[in-house]
Design an enzyme around this catalytic site. Structure first.
Site, PDB file in Angstrom:
ATOM      1  N   CYS A 145     -24.356  19.440 -64.583  1.00  0.00           N
ATOM      2  CA  CYS A 145     -24.640  20.292 -63.241  1.00  0.00           C
ATOM      3  C   CYS A 145     -25.223  19.879 -62.625  1.00  0.00           C
ATOM      4  O   CYS A 145     -25.810  18.937 -62.780  1.00  0.00           O
ATOM      5  CB  CYS A 145     -25.466  21.523 -63.782  1.00  0.00           C
ATOM      6  SG  CYS A 145     -25.083  22.802 -64.834  1.00  0.00           S
ATOM      7  N   CYS A 166     -14.795  24.056 -63.375  1.00  0.00           N
ATOM      8  CA  CYS A 166     -15.766  24.202 -62.523  1.00  0.00           C
ATOM      9  C   CYS A 166     -15.659  23.763 -61.425  1.00  0.00           C
ATOM     10  O   CYS A 166     -14.857  22.447 -61.327  1.00  0.00           O
ATOM     11  CB  CYS A 166     -16.637  23.358 -63.008  1.00  0.00           C
ATOM     12  SG  CYS A 166     -18.558  23.603 -61.891  1.00  0.00           S
ATOM     13  N   GLU A 188     -15.001  16.980 -55.904  1.00  0.00           N
ATOM     14  CA  GLU A 188     -14.557  16.994 -58.343  1.00  0.00           C
ATOM     15  C   GLU A 188     -14.255  18.107 -58.737  1.00  0.00           C
ATOM     16  O   GLU A 188     -15.018  19.733 -57.882  1.00  0.00           O
ATOM     17  CB  GLU A 188     -16.327  16.228 -58.123  1.00  0.00           C
ATOM     18  CG  GLU A 188     -16.448  14.491 -58.117  1.00  0.00           C
ATOM     19  CD  GLU A 188     -17.105  14.174 -58.551  1.00  0.00           C
ATOM     20  OE1 GLU A 188     -16.696  13.340 -59.044  1.00  0.00           O
ATOM     21  OE2 GLU A 188     -17.964  14.665 -58.502  1.00  0.00           O
ATOM     22  N   CYS A 222     -30.555  18.029 -56.855  1.00  0.00           N
ATOM     23  CA  CYS A 222     -28.914  18.433 -56.792  1.00  0.00           C
ATOM     24  C   CYS A 222     -28.128  16.879 -56.238  1.00  0.00           C
ATOM     25  O   CYS A 222     -27.938  16.523 -54.687  1.00  0.00           O
ATOM     26  CB  CYS A 222     -28.544  19.072 -56.260  1.00  0.00           C
ATOM     27  SG  CYS A 222     -26.367  19.470 -56.405  1.00  0.00           S
ATOM     28  N   CYS A 261     -30.182  21.197 -52.135  1.00  0.00           N
ATOM     29  CA  CYS A 261     -31.398  21.258 -52.466  1.00  0.00           C
ATOM     30  C   CYS A 261     -31.569  19.968 -53.596  1.00  0.00           C
ATOM     31  O   CYS A 261     -30.624  19.389 -53.728  1.00  0.00           O
ATOM     32  CB  CYS A 261     -30.972  21.715 -54.147  1.00  0.00           C
ATOM     33  SG  CYS A 261     -30.248  23.666 -53.273  1.00  0.00           S
ATOM     34  N   CYS A 316     -22.207  19.166 -49.569  1.00  0.00           N
ATOM     35  CA  CYS A 316     -23.172  21.076 -49.385  1.00  0.00           C
ATOM     36  C   CYS A 316     -24.171  20.990 -48.675  1.00  0.00           C
ATOM     37  O   CYS A 316     -24.732  19.745 -48.384  1.00  0.00           O
ATOM     38  CB  CYS A 316     -23.560  21.049 -50.844  1.00  0.00           C
ATOM     39  SG  CYS A 316     -24.696  22.941 -51.097  1.00  0.00           S
TER      40      CYS A 316
HETATM   41  N1  SAH Z   1     -24.486  26.061 -54.516  1.00  0.00           N
HETATM   42  C1  SAH Z   1     -23.864  27.038 -55.755  1.00  0.00           C
HETATM   43  C2  SAH Z   1     -22.826  26.119 -56.516  1.00  0.00           C
HETATM   44  C3  SAH Z   1     -23.543  24.762 -57.534  1.00  0.00           C
HETATM   45  S1  SAH Z   1     -23.793  25.136 -59.051  1.00  0.00           S
HETATM   46  C4  SAH Z   1     -25.342  26.877 -56.382  1.00  0.00           C
HETATM   47  O1  SAH Z   1     -27.145  26.428 -56.190  1.00  0.00           O
HETATM   48  O2  SAH Z   1     -25.831  27.982 -57.083  1.00  0.00           O
HETATM   49  C5  SAH Z   1     -24.209  24.256 -59.458  1.00  0.00           C
HETATM   50  C6  SAH Z   1     -25.623  24.714 -60.513  1.00  0.00           C
HETATM   51  O3  SAH Z   1     -26.429  22.953 -61.099  1.00  0.00           O
HETATM   52  C7  SAH Z   1     -27.091  25.400 -59.746  1.00  0.00           C
HETATM   53  O4  SAH Z   1     -27.093  26.300 -60.441  1.00  0.00           O
HETATM   54  C8  SAH Z   1     -27.774  24.025 -59.400  1.00  0.00           C
HETATM   55  O5  SAH Z   1     -29.150  24.240 -59.418  1.00  0.00           O
HETATM   56  C9  SAH Z   1     -27.537  23.829 -60.669  1.00  0.00           C
HETATM   57  N2  SAH Z   1     -27.983  22.159 -61.038  1.00  0.00           N
HETATM   58  C10 SAH Z   1     -27.961  21.403 -59.404  1.00  0.00           C
HETATM   59  N3  SAH Z   1     -28.425  20.186 -60.011  1.00  0.00           N
HETATM   60  C11 SAH Z   1     -28.986  19.848 -61.127  1.00  0.00           C
HETATM   61  C12 SAH Z   1     -29.897  19.137 -61.938  1.00  0.00           C
HETATM   62  N4  SAH Z   1     -29.882  17.953 -61.603  1.00  0.00           N
HETATM   63  N5  SAH Z   1     -29.816  19.959 -63.272  1.00  0.00           N
HETATM   64  C13 SAH Z   1     -29.331  20.457 -62.974  1.00  0.00           C
HETATM   65  N6  SAH Z   1     -28.798  21.499 -63.151  1.00  0.00           N
HETATM   66  C14 SAH Z   1     -28.649  21.914 -61.209  1.00  0.00           C
END
Ligand code: SAH
Length: 359
Positions: free
Chosen positions: A332, A101, A88, A115, A112, A108
């Site tokens: 995000c 974005c 996406e 996410c 985490c 991935c």
């Molecule tokens: N893998 C990289 C790029 C992804 S950026 C990284 O982790 O930085 C996406 C951003 O959204 C990251 O900061 C991630 O931690 C955040 N994110 C992931 N899940 C989220 C959620 N459920 N709510 C808000 N932010 C989230």
């Protein structure tokens, strides 16, 4: 992974045109990188050549679905890659800028907990052309709305610093060929230390964002598992070296999770970490977006604001990220490359159109 039209260098395009005059190469290059259009629209070229190029310059991304929200200001694209994997991209239009974005991997591996991409697991790395084409196609749509893409964030699916070579080469092409300033490109990482070190050596001054979410190892381990391999001290050490080399401010992302990382002591620990960097890191607070696999709720907005004030009182700049596209799962952490999400919120703001293969 097959090579698509945005994988080719200018000399490879010249070779493809097989001795055609230089202006022909220019016309193809402009079609790809200035107009971001399809070969059959390159009316400066003879019809026969356009047909040949449509074959010879295949697309890497086929649009499966596009979802629109925020009154048309946020567009999420679901693409299918040549081997069937799905990724996406999100285009966000703001009054003063337009941001794309992009995804750097299908899925991935970082896992985490909060996410959606991490919950779904890893499929494969993206190639250079697959990354650049996301920007080109979003730019085409922005242009149709008389808008110019000004910013690129590697905050879509995947961990960009686990796929450094293609990501860096894509940054080069986005900068050199699509003409977007390196200072308007941000690479976000969960804290892959060798990747941060490689970014410090990269010739373009792109921005670094680190997804911190917690300022102590014992509470970061369960939500950001890669922390066991690269604990906070190592991540901060790499950021310090990056700053020494680059003199660019680092930003920290912090998804606000109720009872997990939103207490006064969390703000204090975070402020301590920020101060270990010079100049102090900037904090981006992200209200937690709901994902199917994580039950803990996000902090209430009042708590997010209070946390921001606490950081400011401790001398740390913090902003709250404006949430875009939550109702189309484009915000995000919500990118899961699914065409259908069952049982989600009411569809009042959802306007979804599916489309067919490009011509
Ligand atoms: N893998 C990289 C790029 C992804 S950026 C990284 O982790 O930085 C996406 C951003 O959204 C990251 O900061 C991630 O931690 C955040 N994110 C992931 N899940 C989220 C959620 N459920 N709510 C808000 N932010 C989230």
């Amino acid at each position: 992974m097959s090579r698509g039209r945005y994988d080719l260098s200018r000399s490879e395009i010249a070779e493809l045109l097989n001795g055609a005059p230089r202006y022909r190469v220019d016309q193809v290059w402009e079609g790809l990188y200035r107009d971001c259009s399809e070969p059959d629209q390159w009316t400066t070229l003879p019809t026969g050549l356009r047909a040949v190029l449509s074959e010879a310059l295949p697309r890497s991304l086929v649009e499966v679905l596009r979802s629109v929200s925020d009154d048309g200001q946020t567009i999420k694209y679901l693409w299918e890659l040549a081997d069937g994997h799905r990724i996406e991209t999100v285009l966000m239009l703001y009054p003063d800028r337009a941001t794309v974005c992009v995804s750097s991997q299908a899925g991935c591996a970082m896992a985490c907990s909060f996410c959606a991409t991490g919950q779904a697991g890893f499929s494969r790395h993206l190639g250079v052309g697959e990354i650049v084409e996301q920007v080109a196609l979003a730019r085409r749509d922005a242009a149709a709305m008389s808008r110019r893409v000004s910013n690129i964030v590697f905050m879509g699916m995947g961990e960009p610093l686990a796929n450094t070579e293609p990501v860096f080469e894509a940054c080069r092409k986005i900068h050199d060929d699509l003409g977007i300033s390196a200072r308007s490109i941000t690479v976000s990482t969960v804290g892959v230390v060798p990747g941060i070190r490689a970014l410090a050596e990269f010739e373009l001054p792109v921005n670094l964002a680190v997804s911190l979410h917690s300022a102590d190892d014992s509470s970061r381990d369960p939500i950001v598992p890669i922390n066991r391999r690269y604990p906070l001290d190592a991540v901060i050490g790499a950021c310090q070296d990056y700053l020494r080399q680059r003199r660019r401010r680092v930003s920290f992302e912090w998804a606000m999770i109720s009872g997990v990382n939103d207490r006064a002591e969390d703000a204090e620990r975070l402020a301590d970490l920020c101060r270990r960097l010079e100049p102090s890191a900037h904090v981006n607070l992200i209200p937690l977006n709901p994902t199917p696999g994580y039950a803990t709720v996000g902090s209430a907005l009042a708590v997010v604001r209070g946390f921001q004030r606490r950081l400011e009182d401790l001398g740390v700049n913090a902003t709250i990220r404006r949430n875009r596209g939550t109702e189309i799962d484009a915000a995000c952490g919500q990118l899961a490359a699914q065409a259908v999400t069952i049982g989600r919120r009411a569809d009042t703001n959802r306007q979804t159109t599916s489309s067919t293969r490009p011509t």
